[in-house]
Design an enzyme around this catalytic site. Structure first.
Site, short mmCIF file in Angstrom:
data_model
loop_
_atom_site.label_atom_id
_atom_site.label_comp_id
_atom_site.label_asym_id
_atom_site.label_seq_id
_atom_site.Cartn_x
_atom_site.Cartn_y
_atom_site.Cartn_z
N TYR A 154 9.16 0.28 -8.57
CA TYR A 154 8.27 0.65 -9.73
C TYR A 154 8.00 2.00 -9.80
CZ TYR A 154 4.89 -2.48 -12.01
OH TYR A 154 4.35 -3.34 -12.86
N GLY A 209 4.14 10.70 -1.99
CA GLY A 209 4.73 11.91 -2.17
C GLY A 209 6.29 11.90 -1.72
N MET A 221 0.85 -1.09 -0.03
CA MET A 221 0.20 0.03 0.01
C MET A 221 0.96 1.19 -0.06
SD MET A 221 -3.26 -1.21 2.28
CE MET A 221 -4.02 -2.68 1.75
N ASP A 222 1.13 1.76 -1.20
CA ASP A 222 2.47 2.45 -1.23
C ASP A 222 2.28 4.14 -0.70
OD1 ASP A 222 3.92 0.70 -2.72
OD2 ASP A 222 2.96 1.08 -4.61
N GLY A 255 -0.12 4.73 2.02
CA GLY A 255 -0.05 4.70 3.60
C GLY A 255 1.19 3.91 4.05
N HIS A 261 -2.35 -3.65 -9.86
CA HIS A 261 -2.01 -2.26 -9.31
C HIS A 261 -3.47 -1.72 -9.09
CE1 HIS A 261 2.25 -2.10 -10.20
NE2 HIS A 261 2.03 -2.74 -11.29
N GLY A 296 4.55 6.43 1.68
CA GLY A 296 4.31 7.84 1.24
C GLY A 296 4.60 8.05 -0.28
#
Lengths: 744, 744
Positions: free
Chosen positions: A469, A388, A380-381, A383, A533, A386
């Protein structure tokens, strides 16, 4: 020094250093300049100095010609002031938060502590909506997520009064906050502090100096992960390649305590699996370029705007272009946040509300291999890592065209020090040769009509590199009122080592069925593992105001009555207004199609249609995992493609505020199951864009971008085509361009 | 003269002329120049003189500045010679066909006759494949479809021997050939030759001089249309507007004999329905432009290539760009045909086959209103109207960007005279600011990697204006081997008149249900009727040769065994090779997804994967009509989204060779139901791109373009990413552009 060995040498030095002294303090990067900004000028190895590192390690150019244009000086953020209620915290403000908190009781104990997030606590929505330029800003507050010892705290810091409110002590939902960059960095070194881990790595035939280990979020699968922040580390050989992702030490998984950085467990299920070779894995231009390659035969091409771009970015964050205006800011978790999106109505000459806030709320990336070294790979990229924080500086001329403007991110390090992520977002006008609208009259009408309007759009872009990724996120604004959200996937596959060198060698059972590889053999000893994804967008549409309704316009077959018509059937549109959240839980179906409108039933067009925008799904994919599978419980926000919830300031993150190791008790699916009223309310629409990815050899060693998108499209929002009066291109408006600039 | 009344005045003159003498001969446009080309220099009203008409009626520019660049002289086609076995018939060849046929017995009788199609009879596929540049061309032949009296004939004319073979006399399947432009033109005048029709029109309160009537294909609904070629005419008021489509004389349908042009029947179900007004219907720039419009605030923008385009078009039709080459030709029925598509393999340095032939085979556009004036509106734009015949000259700088090259179509008129459709196709390189591939290393790896490659593609474009609607068809070639086929919908809606001026006025039944409008109230008295668009592509993929197989890679949930894994489920890929045509009939489903590969099982990659391309559906729609509904029987080729058939030269047109009034006995669905073997055969894949269109006010009075697409994507075709070695953009390569050219 050969660049491809740089990483390994860093590891060697650091590993040696670790033997002497391993500390777990998170306050390792103290502000050293007078601005209070993290100082990257000493070529520091701080993970926060991303862009500077790049500058210091600039690859040599194949073509020695000098760029004729001097680089513009980077924006100095040390004196930035907030101009809009939604402006992100400035350098000065972040330092003030740090200063206020340094004297707070929570942080005065000896327990180790770290700030996992310091961002603006946005003012109440009604305050933001009623605010106008020239008014004083609503009180500036910071929302802080901190870990103190084993506890997570959410604090609200009032910047003017210095007051600190603890929101919840400790927070009751499961899970932990987003990792800090510092702890991700430290985890990369953690395996080398374990003699067992080192022994195991060496037993796989790799020198420790050639190894690089990466932190993989552990997911949550029950008791094993309970009451302890853990992470898994996977190691690669970086011998002979910068693309170490292609050289996994397959089967080796090192479980690490994320608080202490101590190795808890080492599992190696892959001693018989060779480490794939480095041949063909290179992708850096200066190491590859050859004159025989046909793809170099393309002549230069560029988007040119002789009179400059048509947009302005006022007060650092307010973008105004053509008929659009919106507030744009980088965010450490969401990547970018677009707020207060308004469009100009050519009929009324008014600027009308479209969306209060839109951003990527969460990603879910489950891999499809149940074996020990793979089952937990269900990222879960946003949460966990991050989205950003992982957005690196964009590369001018390549990530964004020449006519782009760039925006920096200002974030806080784990010790509260502000740092700048340069060129994190770009904004540019896009002309792709597309057509806005057209009509030619056929010669049989005798009317000599050839009316065509070119399509020019405005793109806001960021690119996050979450480990291997790369996600490219575009928000594209069209003059016809449409907003397209587009996600491009590129970067490098997460691959699995295998003894197989050829598909013919794969074992078959008695029935002749091939052994399940869980993916595609991409090269000798490399399997590209099947994965999905999902990118879930938060879309707080406010169509002409906050109170909206969600309408499902169902398209269905209607059989005609006998004798009614020579036709037996037709398709009709049946409008259903969603009363409660359950009515807004949507699974898409080709053979039971619908349109999905967000309308303002209090506001109609001249002929009486409610004004609205529709969510237009395009190519997407749905998760096929069992709803009781632990990753799918945590990623339950992907159980539907669309959800509609009543606006609730605390419901922003589809996987829960604390996603890391969460149990799925704070997801969009849980909130939506409360089945609250959503008719004529301030509603939020959630859309999940999905991709199934069965890798193919073309994805090796780096993947050509695959994109998909969805649209927010005005639907009876305007009285008529809002670009009816747009101008065509005329030759005399276009630039006069000479040969390349080098000769000058 | 005010342009918007031009049409009406033409009608006035022609109607007067018709009273004196009405002839139905189709040989009205004799060649008058020495080249044998239709002469348009006398500002002829021939419908074939499309581009010239436009030149003679050039709208005045708002901006009086003169274009600085002289227009290149148009290509003179009178001496064109064929250079490739697939080159379309030249002007000389079409004249030769006409000359050969003029002495043929069939055309020597007094029965009226017309040529509905004169195109190249392509040589047998094996001859084309084995042909190499420098070899003599295979014998040049023409395929001619002619109507002689009540009969349709297909003839093959050998151009060197002069031999004429009748293929079938008369042809046995139902239906009639594509209309000629001349007969569509004559049908527009037909209603005015009927006193009853004139009386009915006048009774609706419209002056005959203000009326324009258009030919609408009748479909086939049983006995009424049997044994007679019929067409329906619908009339509009063109008073006060060039956008007469917005002013229907609702309910008036005039049935016309398409052979004699005589009115058979007049039905007027709409005497109480007012004709919608002309207010707000204008869309022509010179009549609309205002300085207050914000959309004019966009600064000029252009795609610039200082060193010129990177592609060449050799011998008029062979396009070579980057790693691609293909043969490109305009076609009167399909629009454009792309053949012999080959891609360069950077590993082997060989040029490899991808697709033998691809084109739009048929369109199906059913409207969703069963009432008398609407039920029959179920168009098949290629087989009925000619998708290429309706493709008007593209407008430079607006339909295609400045760097585009153009290709003319050379077609035959109904009398066999060749004519030129100028600028029918454009070819350009597209740079949209997109990213071909990228990867940034996260700072935690310490590697200073920022590798990004811009995406540049090659677009082939045409735009067909089939009456009111405009279809933009793009074939886009990517250097990574992907081909994207994209359809954009723009133009003007087909609308329905209504007494309603506001949604509030709509009648409700006792239960409170609104009267079914079959669409959306777009403006006072105008309903945009719900409809679908289906565009069916013929894709004769030849992956590394002709013999291929179709593989459905089904993605399905696999539950794990108890104790196997902490995961309960994963997704696995199950490969099923299609044995027969039924296995290749595919309905797409979000929750039962598959990938669709066309593989060459005789050719594998180094690691043993069969080389392949996959068809990647993106946003699309499926027809919801009853399979027994007459239009759906005729459009049965849309019953599945994908079909796979063995290559058969006679199976090209998904709705049948003779689509007009066909009964559905010669469609792709009928052929496919023979369930022939398709494994390891020369196979053809058919893909249908669908759109549901529920109109909205933004579509009035002209529609912003809505697009969708699908991809053909290399899948284990290359050994690795074929654009791995592509170069990034460098500043010194890019153009130096000055202000606009006017000042020069």
């Amino acid at each position: 020094m050969d660049q491809k060995n740089l990483l390994c040498v860093i590891f060697l030095i650091v590993t040696a250093g670790l033997i002497i002294s391993f500390t777990s303090t998170n306050f390792s990067h103290a502000p050293s300049s007078t601005t209070g900004l993290l100082d990257c000028t000493d070529s520091s190895s701080s993970p926060l100095c991303a862009s500077r590192n790049f500058l210091f390690n600039k690859p040599k150019r194949l073509t020695p010609k000098k760029d004729p244009k001097p680089k513009p000086k980077n924006h100095d953020h040390s004196s930035d002031k907030p101009n809009h209620p939604l402006d992100p915290l400035t350098v000065v403000e972040i330092n003030k938060v740090r200063s206020i908190l340094s004297s707070h009781a929570l942080f005065s104990s000896r327990a180790p502590h770290a700030f996992h997030s310091i961002v603006l606590e946005e003012p109440e929505k009604n305050l933001v909506i009623s605010w106008e330029k020239g008014n004083p800003l609503p009180p500036r507050k910071a929302s802080v997520i901190a870990r103190v010892g084993p506890n997570t705290h959410v604090l609200i810091v009032d910047l003017s009064s210095g007051r600190v409110d603890l929101e919840d002590t400790p927070v009751r939902v499961s899970g932990y906050p987003m990792m800090t960059l510092e702890e991700m960095n430290e985890v990369t070194f953690a395996p080398f502090s374990s003699a067992d881990a080192n022994r195991t790595i060496v037993s796989r035939g790799v020198n420790l100096t050639d190894v690089s280990c990466f932190p993989l979020s552990s997911g949550w699968y029950g008791k094993k992960e309970e009451n302890k922040r853990v992470i898994k580390s996977q190691c690669y050989s970086c011998q002979g390649t910068a693309n170490f992702y292609m050289r996994p030490i397959e089967g080796l998984t090192i479980l690490i305590d994320l608080d202490t950085k101590q190795v808890i467990e080492i599992v190696d299920t892959g001693p018989t699996i060779p480490i794939p070779g480095s041949t063909n894995t290179e992708y850096r231009f200066q190491n590859l370029a050859t004159t025989t390659d046909k793809t170099r035969l393309l002549n230069p091409i560029s988007i040119e705007q002789p009179r400059g771009p048509s947009f302005v970015i006022e007060d650092n964050h307010l973008v105004k272009w053509a008929n659009w205006e919106f507030h744009l800011k980088p965010d450490p978790r969401a990547g970018v946040v677009i707020s207060r999106v308004k469009v100009h109505d050519p009929d009324t000459q008014q600027t009308r509300d479209v969306m209060y806030r839109g951003f990527v709320s969460e990603l879910f990336v489950p891999y499809m291999d149940p074996s020990d070294a793979w089952y937990f790979k269900t990222y879960m990229d946003a949460g966990e890592y991050g989205f950003g924080l992982q957005a690196m500086p964009l590369v001018p001329l390549n990530d964004c065209p020449r006519n782009a403007a760039y925006m920096d991110g200002v974030f806080a390090a784990a010790d509260g020090t502000p740092f700048v992520r340069e060129n994190m977002v770009c904004v540019f006008e896009r002309y792709a040769g597309d057509i806005g609208w057209r009509h030619s009259e056929s010669p049989i009408s005798g009317l000599p009509i050839r009316e065509v309007r070119p399509k020019v759009t405005l793109v806001v872009r960021m690119a996050a590199s979450v480990g291997n990724y790369d996600y490219i996120v575009d928000y594209e604004f069209q003059t016809d009122g449409l907003i397209k959200a587009k996600v491009g996937l590129s970067g490098i596959l997460m691959v699995k080592g295998t003894p197989y060198q050829n598909k013919n060698h794969i074992k078959k059972d008695k029935e002749g069925n091939e052994e399940e590889l869980h993916g595609t053999l991409l090269s000798e000893n490399i399997i590209g593992v099947i994965h999905d994804h999902y990118v879930t967008f938060y879309l707080d549409l406010d169509v002409d105001g906050t109170d909206n309704s969600f309408v499902k316009v169902n398209l269905k077959r209607q059989e005609t009555e006998p004798g009614e018509s020579p036709r037996k059937s037709y398709m009709k549109a049946v409008r259903n207004i969603a009363k409660t959240e359950k009515d807004g839980q949507i699974k898409l179906s080709m053979y039971d199609p619908s349109e999905f409108h967000v309308i303002n039933s209090a506001k109609t067009t001249r002929v009486g249609n409610p004004t609205g925008y529709k969510i237009v799904p395009r190519a997407t994919a749905a998760s096929l995992l069992d709803h009781d599978d632990p990753p799918q419980k945590r990623g339950a926000f992907t159980n539907n493609q669309i959800w509609v919830t009543p606006y609730n300031k605390s419901e922003q993150w589809a996987g829960g505020l604390f996603t890391y190791q969460s149990h799925g008790d704070d997801t969009l699916a849980v909130w939506s199951d409360r089945d609250r009223d959503i008719e004529n309310k301030d509603i939020v629409v959630w859309y999940t864009l999905g991709f199934h990815h069965v890798p193919c050899q073309e994805d090796f060693p780096i993947m050509p971008t695959v994109s998909s998108s969805f649209d927010l499209k005005p639907t009876n929002f305007f009285e008529r085509n809002p670009i009816l009066k747009a101008a065509p291109n005329f030759e005399h408006d276009l630039p006069v361009c000479g040969a390349e600039s080098v000769s000058a």
